[in-house]
Design a protein around this motif. Structure first.
Motif, PDB file in Angstrom:
ATOM      1  N   ALA A 257       0.833  -1.207   0.000  1.00  0.00           N
ATOM      2  CA  ALA A 257       0.000   0.000   0.000  1.00  0.00           C
ATOM      3  C   ALA A 257       0.868   1.257   0.000  1.00  0.00           C
ATOM      4  O   ALA A 257       0.543   2.254  -0.668  1.00  0.00           O
ATOM      5  CB  ALA A 257      -0.923  -0.007   1.214  1.00  0.00           C
ATOM      6  N   HIS A 258       1.966   1.215   0.736  1.00  0.00           N
ATOM      7  CA  HIS A 258       2.895   2.351   0.785  1.00  0.00           C
ATOM      8  C   HIS A 258       3.517   2.577  -0.593  1.00  0.00           C
ATOM      9  O   HIS A 258       3.559   3.713  -1.089  1.00  0.00           O
ATOM     10  CB  HIS A 258       3.973   2.076   1.837  1.00  0.00           C
ATOM     11  CG  HIS A 258       4.748   3.288   2.242  1.00  0.00           C
ATOM     12  ND1 HIS A 258       5.869   3.216   3.038  1.00  0.00           N
ATOM     13  CD2 HIS A 258       4.580   4.605   1.961  1.00  0.00           C
ATOM     14  CE1 HIS A 258       6.348   4.432   3.216  1.00  0.00           C
ATOM     15  NE2 HIS A 258       5.588   5.288   2.579  1.00  0.00           N
ATOM     16  N   TYR A 259       3.996   1.500  -1.216  1.00  0.00           N
ATOM     17  CA  TYR A 259       4.519   1.589  -2.580  1.00  0.00           C
ATOM     18  C   TYR A 259       3.488   2.232  -3.513  1.00  0.00           C
ATOM     19  O   TYR A 259       3.788   3.175  -4.245  1.00  0.00           O
ATOM     20  CB  TYR A 259       4.838   0.195  -3.115  1.00  0.00           C
ATOM     21  CG  TYR A 259       6.248  -0.299  -2.958  1.00  0.00           C
ATOM     22  CD1 TYR A 259       7.343   0.458  -3.378  1.00  0.00           C
ATOM     23  CD2 TYR A 259       6.500  -1.572  -2.452  1.00  0.00           C
ATOM     24  CE1 TYR A 259       8.642  -0.023  -3.264  1.00  0.00           C
ATOM     25  CE2 TYR A 259       7.792  -2.057  -2.328  1.00  0.00           C
ATOM     26  CZ  TYR A 259       8.859  -1.290  -2.735  1.00  0.00           C
ATOM     27  OH  TYR A 259      10.139  -1.765  -2.632  1.00  0.00           O
ATOM     28  N   SER A 260       2.284   1.667  -3.499  1.00  0.00           N
ATOM     29  CA  SER A 260       1.264   2.117  -4.450  1.00  0.00           C
ATOM     30  C   SER A 260       0.892   3.572  -4.237  1.00  0.00           C
ATOM     31  O   SER A 260       0.642   4.315  -5.195  1.00  0.00           O
ATOM     32  CB  SER A 260       0.029   1.223  -4.353  1.00  0.00           C
ATOM     33  OG  SER A 260       0.337  -0.101  -4.772  1.00  0.00           O
ATOM     34  N   SER A 261       0.856   4.001  -2.973  1.00  0.00           N
ATOM     35  CA  SER A 261       0.535   5.388  -2.671  1.00  0.00           C
ATOM     36  C   SER A 261       1.620   6.329  -3.206  1.00  0.00           C
ATOM     37  O   SER A 261       1.323   7.365  -3.822  1.00  0.00           O
ATOM     38  CB  SER A 261       0.396   5.560  -1.156  1.00  0.00           C
ATOM     39  OG  SER A 261       0.223   6.919  -0.815  1.00  0.00           O
ATOM     40  N   LEU A 262       2.874   5.964  -2.992  1.00  0.00           N
ATOM     41  CA  LEU A 262       3.986   6.821  -3.415  1.00  0.00           C
ATOM     42  C   LEU A 262       4.160   6.836  -4.931  1.00  0.00           C
ATOM     43  O   LEU A 262       4.597   7.838  -5.499  1.00  0.00           O
ATOM     44  CB  LEU A 262       5.278   6.358  -2.750  1.00  0.00           C
ATOM     45  CG  LEU A 262       5.350   6.508  -1.227  1.00  0.00           C
ATOM     46  CD1 LEU A 262       6.634   5.887  -0.692  1.00  0.00           C
ATOM     47  CD2 LEU A 262       5.266   7.977  -0.810  1.00  0.00           C
ATOM     48  N   LEU A 263       3.825   5.725  -5.575  1.00  0.00           N
ATOM     49  CA  LEU A 263       3.999   5.627  -7.023  1.00  0.00           C
ATOM     50  C   LEU A 263       2.772   6.098  -7.799  1.00  0.00           C
ATOM     51  O   LEU A 263       2.812   6.199  -9.026  1.00  0.00           O
ATOM     52  CB  LEU A 263       4.315   4.176  -7.418  1.00  0.00           C
ATOM     53  CG  LEU A 263       5.665   3.629  -6.946  1.00  0.00           C
ATOM     54  CD1 LEU A 263       5.739   2.124  -7.175  1.00  0.00           C
ATOM     55  CD2 LEU A 263       6.811   4.325  -7.659  1.00  0.00           C
ATOM     56  N   ALA A 264       1.691   6.395  -7.086  1.00  0.00           N
ATOM     57  CA  ALA A 264       0.423   6.729  -7.751  1.00  0.00           C
ATOM     58  C   ALA A 264       0.527   7.955  -8.636  1.00  0.00           C
ATOM     59  O   ALA A 264      -0.163   8.057  -9.651  1.00  0.00           O
ATOM     60  CB  ALA A 264      -0.675   6.928  -6.711  1.00  0.00           C
ATOM     61  N   GLY A 265       1.379   8.889  -8.281  1.00  0.00           N
ATOM     62  CA  GLY A 265       1.490  10.109  -9.066  1.00  0.00           C
ATOM     63  C   GLY A 265       2.330   9.983 -10.313  1.00  0.00           C
ATOM     64  O   GLY A 265       2.401  10.923 -11.112  1.00  0.00           O
ATOM     65  N   LEU A 266       2.966   8.859 -10.500  1.00  0.00           N
ATOM     66  CA  LEU A 266       3.820   8.658 -11.670  1.00  0.00           C
ATOM     67  C   LEU A 266       3.025   8.041 -12.805  1.00  0.00           C
ATOM     68  O   LEU A 266       2.395   6.998 -12.633  1.00  0.00           O
ATOM     69  CB  LEU A 266       4.996   7.738 -11.326  1.00  0.00           C
ATOM     70  CG  LEU A 266       6.049   8.263 -10.349  1.00  0.00           C
ATOM     71  CD1 LEU A 266       7.103   7.194 -10.122  1.00  0.00           C
ATOM     72  CD2 LEU A 266       6.685   9.536 -10.877  1.00  0.00           C
ATOM     73  N   ASP A 267       3.067   8.687 -13.973  1.00  0.00           N
ATOM     74  CA  ASP A 267       2.393   8.082 -15.121  1.00  0.00           C
ATOM     75  C   ASP A 267       3.338   7.149 -15.871  1.00  0.00           C
ATOM     76  O   ASP A 267       2.992   6.600 -16.914  1.00  0.00           O
ATOM     77  CB  ASP A 267       1.832   9.150 -16.059  1.00  0.00           C
ATOM     78  CG  ASP A 267       2.905  10.103 -16.577  1.00  0.00           C
ATOM     79  OD1 ASP A 267       4.107   9.862 -16.310  1.00  0.00           O
ATOM     80  OD2 ASP A 267       2.534  11.085 -17.243  1.00  0.00           O
ATOM     81  N   THR A 268       4.550   6.984 -15.332  1.00  0.00           N
ATOM     82  CA  THR A 268       5.548   6.138 -15.975  1.00  0.00           C
ATOM     83  C   THR A 268       5.596   4.729 -15.398  1.00  0.00           C
ATOM     84  O   THR A 268       6.312   3.867 -15.908  1.00  0.00           O
ATOM     85  CB  THR A 268       6.938   6.764 -15.818  1.00  0.00           C
ATOM     86  OG1 THR A 268       7.190   7.015 -14.435  1.00  0.00           O
ATOM     87  CG2 THR A 268       7.034   8.058 -16.614  1.00  0.00           C
ATOM     88  N   VAL A 269       4.872   4.512 -14.322  1.00  0.00           N
ATOM     89  CA  VAL A 269       4.875   3.203 -13.656  1.00  0.00           C
ATOM     90  C   VAL A 269       3.439   2.750 -13.429  1.00  0.00           C
ATOM     91  O   VAL A 269       2.609   3.521 -12.956  1.00  0.00           O
ATOM     92  CB  VAL A 269       5.607   3.265 -12.305  1.00  0.00           C
ATOM     93  CG1 VAL A 269       5.455   1.955 -11.540  1.00  0.00           C
ATOM     94  CG2 VAL A 269       7.079   3.582 -12.509  1.00  0.00           C
ATOM     95  N   LYS A 270       3.173   1.499 -13.764  1.00  0.00           N
ATOM     96  CA  LYS A 270       1.865   0.916 -13.514  1.00  0.00           C
ATOM     97  C   LYS A 270       1.982  -0.039 -12.338  1.00  0.00           C
ATOM     98  O   LYS A 270       2.702  -1.036 -12.402  1.00  0.00           O
ATOM     99  CB  LYS A 270       1.354   0.182 -14.757  1.00  0.00           C
ATOM    100  CG  LYS A 270      -0.054  -0.370 -14.611  1.00  0.00           C
ATOM    101  CD  LYS A 270      -0.521  -1.003 -15.910  1.00  0.00           C
ATOM    102  CE  LYS A 270      -1.944  -1.535 -15.775  1.00  0.00           C
ATOM    103  NZ  LYS A 270      -2.400  -2.177 -17.038  1.00  0.00           N
ATOM    104  N   THR A 271       1.283   0.283 -11.265  1.00  0.00           N
ATOM    105  CA  THR A 271       1.379  -0.529 -10.049  1.00  0.00           C
ATOM    106  C   THR A 271       0.394  -1.689 -10.099  1.00  0.00           C
ATOM    107  O   THR A 271      -0.586  -1.657 -10.846  1.00  0.00           O
ATOM    108  CB  THR A 271       1.089   0.336  -8.804  1.00  0.00           C
ATOM    109  OG1 THR A 271      -0.212   0.922  -8.938  1.00  0.00           O
ATOM    110  CG2 THR A 271       2.131   1.426  -8.656  1.00  0.00           C
ATOM    111  N   PRO A 272       0.620  -2.728  -9.309  1.00  0.00           N
ATOM    112  CA  PRO A 272      -0.302  -3.863  -9.301  1.00  0.00           C
ATOM    113  C   PRO A 272      -1.681  -3.460  -8.792  1.00  0.00           C
ATOM    114  O   PRO A 272      -1.811  -2.585  -7.937  1.00  0.00           O
ATOM    115  CB  PRO A 272       0.362  -4.880  -8.374  1.00  0.00           C
ATOM    116  CG  PRO A 272       1.337  -4.105  -7.569  1.00  0.00           C
ATOM    117  CD  PRO A 272       1.769  -2.954  -8.418  1.00  0.00           C
TER     118      PRO A 272
END
Length: 368
Positions: A257-272
């Motif tokens: 959840a921490h990963y996904s929250s921090l990466l959510a603003g990046l349009d360059t990475v698609k999280t699980p």
């Protein structure tokens, strides 16, 4: 350095419990099967909410025995996915059956039910969905199709200890479910190990015989069996670790959840994506990126280990070129193989380490 996983840290956290359990087996001299393995079977069956659990030496062996118990043999076909660890397919080949592939869904990377029925023939004797990375496949749809054709479903839950689908534990929905206890799994042994679970009394009896040379009782061999028995030391270790599994799962889910929250603003990475009504246990936290190999190298340069799960789908592996598949046959699996990168995730990881990994991803010019 941030390791991909840290087995030393896990051992350190429960060292006294593990040491006591191992010494107990040494004192008892029950080195093969024995009381510790029997207790593990009872406890893991209860954990999965099933009647039976049959402990074996590897997850591959669990799959093999589950297929044999379902009556799969030479000349039969078994439907599974190409985007999985090769052991799923190897177990099918051990029986003499032919693996038949269907592609995966683009979101979960698990078996696509919309493509399943077209792969079924009169020779199909089993279906093996793979609960990849810790998320359960769409079991309602798969089970409905299987029931319509009278075909048993064997769940490859080797990466999904404790995962759930609409309140049902992974491994409890098919005729049997198979788990690996390879050290890096969410519930890992200190060596090799595996287990098959089932609610079917006959299947459980068959698997118990087959794991121990086909013996109905000592020296009475009623089937051609195998030496697939679990060591007593592994049984004792796994019993200790099973008591910690829910806590470790909660930690994995928090890190995810921490990963996904921090990466959510990046349009360059698609999280699980964690699908509604499913409980993802994050054996792997896999992101999708345009230049996966480039990001992999950049993270390595930053002292961050990452993983490739899996860079070549099974249908394109040289070992299985005899199956006759070609590039382009399963485009979703092939696209995933080119783009998926596994970031570090393990219960002992800290929030700061998660943030360090994300900072490296954000700075990487290769992600796209």
């Amino acid at each position: 350095m941030i390791p991909f996983l840290d087995l030393k840290a896990q051992y350190a956290s429960i060292k006294s419990e593990i040491d006591t359990a191992v010494l107990g087996v040494l004192a008892s001299a029950q080195y093969i099967l024995g009381d510790e393995v029997a207790h593990l079977e009872e406890e893991f069956a209860d954990y999965c909410d099933v009647k039976h659990a049959v402990a074996v030496n590897t997850g591959t062996s669990a799959l093999h025995l589950a297929l044999l118990a379902a009556g799969v043999g030479r000349g039969d076909e078994v439907v599974t996915v190409p985007f999985t660890f090769v052991a799923t397919v190897s177990a099918i080949c051990y029986t003499g059956a032919l693996p038949v592939f269907v592609d995966v869904e683009p979101v979960t990377l698990t078996m696509d039910p919309a493509k399943l029925e077209a792969a079924i023939t009169p020779r199909t004797k089993a279906i093996i969905p793979v609960h990849l990375y810790g998320q359960v496949a769409d079991m309602d749809a798969i089970m409905t199709i299987a029931a319509r054709h009278g075909i048993p479903v064997i769940e490859d839950a080797c990466q999904a200890h404790g995962a759930e689908y609409k309140g049902h534990r992974a491994g409890s929905m098919g005729i049997s479910g198979c788990f690996s206890f390879y050290p890096g799994k969410n519930l890992g042994a200190c060596g090799e190990g595996g287990i098959a679970v089932t609610n079917d009394d006959a299947h459980a009896k068959t698997m118990r015989m087959l794991r121990d040379w086909g013996q109905e009782r000592r020296y009475h061999h009623v089937a051609k069996g195998f030496n697939y028995r679990m060591d007593g030391i592994q049984g004792a270790i796994l019993r200790v670790k099973l008591r910690h599994l829910d806590g470790w799962t909660a930690a994995r889910r928090a890190h995810a959840a921490h990963y996904s929250s921090l990466l959510a603003g990046l349009d360059t990475v698609k999280t699980p994506v964690e699908v509604a009504d499913r409980r993802h246990v994050y054996h792997i936290y896999a992101v999708r990126c345009r230049d996966r190999d480039g990001l992999h190298r950049v993270l390595e340069a930053e002292g961050i280990q990452s993983g490739l799960h899996y860079p070549i789908p099974v249908h394109l592996q040289k070992a299985h070129e005899d199956l006759g598949y070609r590039p382009g046959d399963f485009p979703v699996s092939e696209a995933a193989a080119r783009t998926v990168l596994s970031l570090p995730i393990y219960p002992e990881m800290t929030a700061k380490q998660v943030e360090q990994v994300v900072a490296a991803v954000e700075q990487d010019a290769y992600v796209g």
